[in-house]
Design a protein around this motif. Structure first.
Motif, PDB file in Angstrom:
ATOM      1  N   VAL A   1      31.263  47.075  32.917  1.00  0.00           N
ATOM      2  CA  VAL A   1      31.176  46.238  33.942  1.00  0.00           C
ATOM      3  C   VAL A   1      32.680  45.322  33.179  1.00  0.00           C
ATOM      4  N   PHE A   2      32.594  44.527  34.341  1.00  0.00           N
ATOM      5  CA  PHE A   2      33.757  43.725  34.328  1.00  0.00           C
ATOM      6  C   PHE A   2      33.262  41.988  34.924  1.00  0.00           C
ATOM      7  N   SER A   3      33.652  42.015  34.000  1.00  0.00           N
ATOM      8  CA  SER A   3      34.107  40.437  34.201  1.00  0.00           C
ATOM      9  C   SER A   3      35.006  39.253  33.689  1.00  0.00           C
ATOM     10  N   MET A   4      34.248  38.126  34.446  1.00  0.00           N
ATOM     11  CA  MET A   4      35.916  36.711  34.951  1.00  0.00           C
ATOM     12  C   MET A   4      35.583  35.430  34.873  1.00  0.00           C
TER      13      MET A   4
ATOM     14  N   GLU B   1      34.845  23.256  38.645  1.00  0.00           N
ATOM     15  CA  GLU B   1      34.788  22.012  38.832  1.00  0.00           C
ATOM     16  C   GLU B   1      33.999  21.312  37.528  1.00  0.00           C
ATOM     17  N   GLU B   2      33.023  22.675  37.327  1.00  0.00           N
ATOM     18  CA  GLU B   2      31.598  22.020  35.887  1.00  0.00           C
ATOM     19  C   GLU B   2      31.984  21.953  34.643  1.00  0.00           C
ATOM     20  N   LEU B   3      31.112  21.435  33.905  1.00  0.00           N
ATOM     21  CA  LEU B   3      31.521  21.364  32.618  1.00  0.00           C
ATOM     22  C   LEU B   3      31.696  23.010  31.834  1.00  0.00           C
ATOM     23  N   TYR B   4      30.395  23.852  32.257  1.00  0.00           N
ATOM     24  CA  TYR B   4      30.820  24.506  31.978  1.00  0.00           C
ATOM     25  C   TYR B   4      31.191  25.828  32.765  1.00  0.00           C
ATOM     26  N   PRO B   5      31.700  26.495  32.751  1.00  0.00           N
ATOM     27  CA  PRO B   5      32.671  27.714  33.561  1.00  0.00           C
ATOM     28  C   PRO B   5      31.606  28.276  33.773  1.00  0.00           C
ATOM     29  N   GLN B   6      30.973  29.145  34.946  1.00  0.00           N
ATOM     30  CA  GLN B   6      30.234  30.585  35.009  1.00  0.00           C
ATOM     31  C   GLN B   6      31.245  31.677  34.586  1.00  0.00           C
ATOM     32  N   GLN B   7      30.273  32.863  34.586  1.00  0.00           N
ATOM     33  CA  GLN B   7      31.508  34.222  35.171  1.00  0.00           C
ATOM     34  C   GLN B   7      31.127  35.467  36.543  1.00  0.00           C
ATOM     35  N   GLN B   8      31.566  35.727  36.739  1.00  0.00           N
ATOM     36  CA  GLN B   8      31.565  36.658  37.437  1.00  0.00           C
ATOM     37  C   GLN B   8      31.299  38.243  36.701  1.00  0.00           C
ATOM     38  N   VAL B   9      30.566  38.702  37.242  1.00  0.00           N
ATOM     39  CA  VAL B   9      30.058  39.769  36.585  1.00  0.00           C
ATOM     40  C   VAL B   9      30.195  40.737  37.433  1.00  0.00           C
ATOM     41  N   PHE B  10      30.746  42.127  37.855  1.00  0.00           N
ATOM     42  CA  PHE B  10      30.693  43.220  38.810  1.00  0.00           C
ATOM     43  C   PHE B  10      30.674  44.688  37.738  1.00  0.00           C
ATOM     44  N   LYS B  11      30.785  46.037  38.708  1.00  0.00           N
ATOM     45  CA  LYS B  11      30.752  47.235  37.788  1.00  0.00           C
ATOM     46  C   LYS B  11      32.457  47.309  38.829  1.00  0.00           C
ATOM     47  N   TYR B  12      32.970  48.279  37.935  1.00  0.00           N
ATOM     48  CA  TYR B  12      34.401  48.338  38.077  1.00  0.00           C
ATOM     49  C   TYR B  12      34.465  49.269  36.807  1.00  0.00           C
ATOM     50  N   PRO B  13      35.469  50.652  38.133  1.00  0.00           N
ATOM     51  CA  PRO B  13      35.253  51.320  37.631  1.00  0.00           C
ATOM     52  C   PRO B  13      36.901  51.675  37.175  1.00  0.00           C
ATOM     53  N   LYS B  14      37.151  51.757  35.501  1.00  0.00           N
ATOM     54  CA  LYS B  14      38.703  52.058  35.570  1.00  0.00           C
ATOM     55  C   LYS B  14      39.165  53.741  35.600  1.00  0.00           C
ATOM     56  N   ALA B  15      40.485  53.779  35.089  1.00  0.00           N
ATOM     57  CA  ALA B  15      41.245  54.802  34.944  1.00  0.00           C
ATOM     58  C   ALA B  15      40.375  55.518  33.704  1.00  0.00           C
TER      59      ALA B  15
ATOM     60  N   GLY C   1      47.103  35.293  38.763  1.00  0.00           N
ATOM     61  CA  GLY C   1      45.295  34.051  39.317  1.00  0.00           C
ATOM     62  C   GLY C   1      44.289  35.164  38.307  1.00  0.00           C
ATOM     63  N   THR C   2      43.183  34.000  37.979  1.00  0.00           N
ATOM     64  CA  THR C   2      42.666  34.899  36.479  1.00  0.00           C
ATOM     65  C   THR C   2      41.575  35.354  37.530  1.00  0.00           C
ATOM     66  N   ALA C   3      41.132  35.167  38.978  1.00  0.00           N
ATOM     67  CA  ALA C   3      40.055  35.340  39.142  1.00  0.00           C
ATOM     68  C   ALA C   3      40.613  36.504  40.432  1.00  0.00           C
ATOM     69  N   ASP C   4      41.096  37.248  39.875  1.00  0.00           N
ATOM     70  CA  ASP C   4      41.920  38.726  40.113  1.00  0.00           C
ATOM     71  C   ASP C   4      41.087  39.693  40.133  1.00  0.00           C
ATOM     72  N   ASP C   5      40.113  40.078  41.268  1.00  0.00           N
ATOM     73  CA  ASP C   5      38.843  40.685  41.183  1.00  0.00           C
ATOM     74  C   ASP C   5      39.422  42.383  40.993  1.00  0.00           C
ATOM     75  N   ASN C   6      40.827  42.242  41.857  1.00  0.00           N
ATOM     76  CA  ASN C   6      41.846  44.224  42.083  1.00  0.00           C
ATOM     77  C   ASN C   6      42.622  44.640  41.101  1.00  0.00           C
ATOM     78  N   VAL C   7      44.209  43.782  40.671  1.00  0.00           N
ATOM     79  CA  VAL C   7      44.228  43.853  39.556  1.00  0.00           C
ATOM     80  C   VAL C   7      43.675  42.391  38.619  1.00  0.00           C
ATOM     81  N   HIS C   8      43.488  42.705  37.787  1.00  0.00           N
ATOM     82  CA  HIS C   8      42.866  41.785  36.284  1.00  0.00           C
ATOM     83  C   HIS C   8      44.401  41.724  35.421  1.00  0.00           C
ATOM     84  N   VAL C   9      44.020  40.323  34.942  1.00  0.00           N
ATOM     85  CA  VAL C   9      44.371  39.415  35.015  1.00  0.00           C
ATOM     86  C   VAL C   9      45.155  39.914  33.593  1.00  0.00           C
TER      87      VAL C   9
END
Length: 723
Positions: free
Chosen positions: A221-224, A229-243, A665-673
């Motif tokens: 799992v990879f998470s970002m 603009e809310e008080l607490y950030p949210q997390q985007q969690v998805f499956k990402y197979p790295k090399a 960009g911090t929400a880069d789902d492709n080339v992660h930050v």
């Protein structure tokens, strides 16, 4: 001293010209000032000699889908108008079925990743002018069967079938679960690297639906963090197979509509494999399936009996490096098929019999077929695009299925692409070059003669005269071993060969890519023109590993991504430094994504020639990138650790001497930050002075609102200050 008076006409003309010239501003690059006119959502109908276009009327705030006659270019009818249906506020996409009597209309577009999205869909019957909402939910990839009686679609990782007549929906899978099981829709890495989302297909009589299931349960799992603009950030969690990590386990299934049952298909292949394409043949009981081993150097074409599930290997291709997957597989009436392959060193068209035996090689030569448009059974002719007139150009051709009577159908030099009429008697030619803005013309296929112009951008060309833009000068550069590398140079309009100019190099350099092409300008071109007005020479070079010059040139980088590509850019920079008009102490380089990986490496490893580099969203170690892309060119880190590490910018960070701007960009789902963060940590640990810029919640494209304008303003200021 005697005062000399010049005639008024001699001094007035140049003053007027100077005042008339306009300078490109960064804002103009992104606000639509240089936008081209184009035919939006152009689709060819199947049974009529017509094409359709999506239009928007600003006065009535309504959308129309209009049909035009290919012969006259006159509008035949409005197939659909949102003005008649208030529930349709906007049309984001549409598709017309193969019998040309129904339209799938997408509204409420919501993007997921690069290609995927959800929308609320409607089915419009053209004859009865009736509109049906397929589902109250935002769904994915609805597909009509051939007779238009049923629609298959995906929702929340499961597949459904909607019956048009009864308006009843049947759920055909029930195990779909986020980050675990996906039915009929590709996972992240398939979507990104195999470039498709819909992983299901109807057979020709609409009785069976084939689909791929993805079991992601063992994929890491990879998470970002999404800051919002809310008080607490949210997390985007998805499956990402790295090399080198676990991929989703894929399986093939066949759903029988009549029996309402699902059959599992056993594929005789390796344990760890990919299914990059499935497609029913012209035989409703035969499904074609393409499989790739994990190394992607063996591609098999299988035929599956849709009744018994038995599989037969029809074709197998092997390569020392990798085999590319394409969408060019076309089945003829007898189930023989057209296939493209670069097995002879260049991408060409082949005709195979239905049993997989080779009928004949259709095209040949030391050039590449770059697009396949279709086959006309009436005259047994194939239509395609190629680089036969040079790897930076594109032309449209026809050729007989037997490989004879080849004709060039496009006449204008530059980049040509075609949309053919259903009967292949005409095609719409989309042409552009580095000196001609995009234009659309109707061409008679048999003669290649222009019939009528459909659309041009003469108004944009007229507008650009006020900016007095410099020209792209196409050339070639030699690398250290004597290869000819395509390149272009943009010099200041008032270029003086006796002066010395700073040089900014731009490249991407990824496998099979191309930046040096004789086509109209993109946004980066306008930015480069702006910099040239400020006294910079811009140079772009496609080094080894880039495309359209044959497999040997492209695949030389195998297992060593970043080695030969970096060597070529550094060598060209050193040759440029010897030019009389180049300030050898002021050479810079920039790039995005793979280009950012390159510009980082070039500055670090070429610190004796490069003064400044900008890297946007760069890969900094291929260990951090996805399995499908990376392993195609590098195998796994477990097998090729040195290839991964020796060419990583992190490994060479200690060599940094010049100016370095790192952007992500911090929400880069492709080339992660993560890539940039680890490079930042390494540079900090080495006490290196550099600059970096992070864009919260922005993905790989780093756009939205004023983001691009702010980004390019920052890069402009950096170039002006540091180069």
């Amino acid at each position: 001293m005697k005062k000399i008076l010049l005639p008024l006409t001699l001094i007035a003309a140049p003053i007027t010209a100077i005042h008339a010239q306009q300078q490109i501003e960064v804002e103009q690059i992104w606000n639509g000032t240089f936008r081209t006119n184009q035919l939006n959502a152009l689709n060819t109908l199947h049974t009529k000699n017509q094409y359709s276009v999506l239009d928007y009327n600003r006065n009535t705030n309504s959308f129309t889908i209009d049909a035009f006659d290919f012969t006259t270019l006159e509008k035949v009818q409005t197939l659909f108008s949102s003005a008649d249906f208030p529930e349709i506020k906007m049309i984001s996409d549409y598709s017309i079925n193969k019998t040309d009597d129904k339209i799938l209309i997408a509204t409420n577009y919501n993007p997921i990743y690069r290609h995927s999205f959800t929308s609320v869909y409607y089915l419009f019957d053209i004859a009865s002018k009736s509109l049906i909402k397929i589902s109250e939910n935002a769904i994915q990839e609805p597909l009509l069967n051939k007779n238009g009686s049923k629609i298959a679609y995906a929702f929340e990782n499961n597949l459904y079938v909607f019956d048009v007549a009864t308006k009843k929906t049947t759920q055909i899978t029930k195990d779909g679960k986020k980050n675990s099981i996906i039915n009929g829709i590709t996972d992240w890495v398939y979507e990104e690297e195999f470039a498709f989302v819909r992983a299901f297909d109807w057979n020709t009589d609409g009785t069976k639906l084939a689909f791929i299931k993805f079991d992601e349960s063992e994929v890491p799992v990879f998470s970002m963090d999404i800051y919002g603009e809310e008080l607490y950030p949210q997390q985007q969690v998805f499956k990402y197979p790295k090399a080198g990590e676990n991929n989703a386990k894929v399986s093939l299934h066949l759903y029988d509509v009549v029996k309402a049952s699902t059959q599992n298909v056993t594929l005789d292949t390796e344990k760890d494999y990919y299914i990059p394409r499935i497609k029913f043949t012209n035989n409703s009981n035969v499904l074609s399936v393409q499989t790739l081993n994990r190394h992607q150097n063996q591609l098999n074409l299988l035929f599956v009996d849709a009744n018994s599930g038995k599989t037969t290997t029809i074709l197998s291709e092997k390569d020392n490096a990798y085999v590319d997957v394409t969408d060019n597989l076309t089945f003829l009436q007898d189930n023989s098929f057209i296939w493209t392959s670069e097995k002879d060193g260049y991408n060409h068209i082949y005709h195979y019999n239905s049993d997989g035996s080779l009928n004949n090689k259709v095209t040949s030569g030391n050039w590449e077929v770059t697009d396949y448009y279709g086959y006309n059974p009436d005259n047994k002719t194939i239509y395609y695009q190629s680089v036969e007139n040079g790897s930076t150009k594109r032309d449209v051709y026809s050729i007989q299925l037997n490989g004879k009577d080849k004709k060039q159908l496009s006449s204008l030099s530059g980049t040509n692409s075609a949309t053919f009429s259903p009967d292949f008697k005409y095609f719409i030619n989309n042409h552009s070059s580095s000196t001609q803005a995009p234009s659309y013309t109707l061409v008679e296929t048999s003669s290649g003669k222009k019939v009528k112009e459909i659309l041009n951008n003469s108004s944009l060309e007229e507008k650009l005269k006020k900016f007095d833009l410099p020209k792209k000068e196409f050339t070639t550069f030699k690398n250290e071993i004597g290869n000819d590398l395509n390149g272009y140079i943009i010099k200041p309009k008032d270029f003086n060969p006796k002066k010395k100019y700073p040089v900014l190099m731009y490249q991407y350099s990824g496998p099979g890519s191309q930046q040096v092409a004789d086509k109209w300008f993109d946004s980066n071109d306008y930015w480069h023109f702006m910099l040239s007005k400020k006294g910079y020479v811009i140079v772009c070079v496609d080094g080894r590993g880039t495309g359209f010059k044959g497999a040997k040139f492209k695949k030389v980088t195998q297992k060593e991504l970043g080695k030969y590509e970096v060597e070529d850019q550094i060598y060209v920079a050193k040759q440029l430094a010897k030019e009389s008009f180049v300030d050898a102490n002021r050479i810079g380089i920039w790039g995005w994504s793979f280009g950012g990986f390159m510009s980082s490496n070039c500055l670090f490893q070429g610190n004796e020639v490069f003064k400044t580099a900008i890297a946007v969203a760069p890969v900094t170690s291929w260990r951090f990138y996805d399995s499908v892309y990376t392993e195609r060119f590098m195998t796994t880190p477990q097998e090729n650790a040195s290839g991964y590490d020796n060419n990583s910018p992190i490994t060479h960070a200690d060599k940094l001497k010049g100016n370095f701007l790192l952007i992500h960009g911090t929400a880069d789902d492709n080339v992660h930050v993560q890539n940039s963060m680890l490079l930042i940590n390494k540079l900090v640990s080495l006490n290196k002075n550099f600059d970096w810029l992070i864009y919260p919640d922005k993905n790989h494209g780093i756009y939205g609102g004023k983001t691009r304008e702010q980004l390019y303003t920052k890069m402009t200021d950096y170039i002006l200050e540091k180069l």
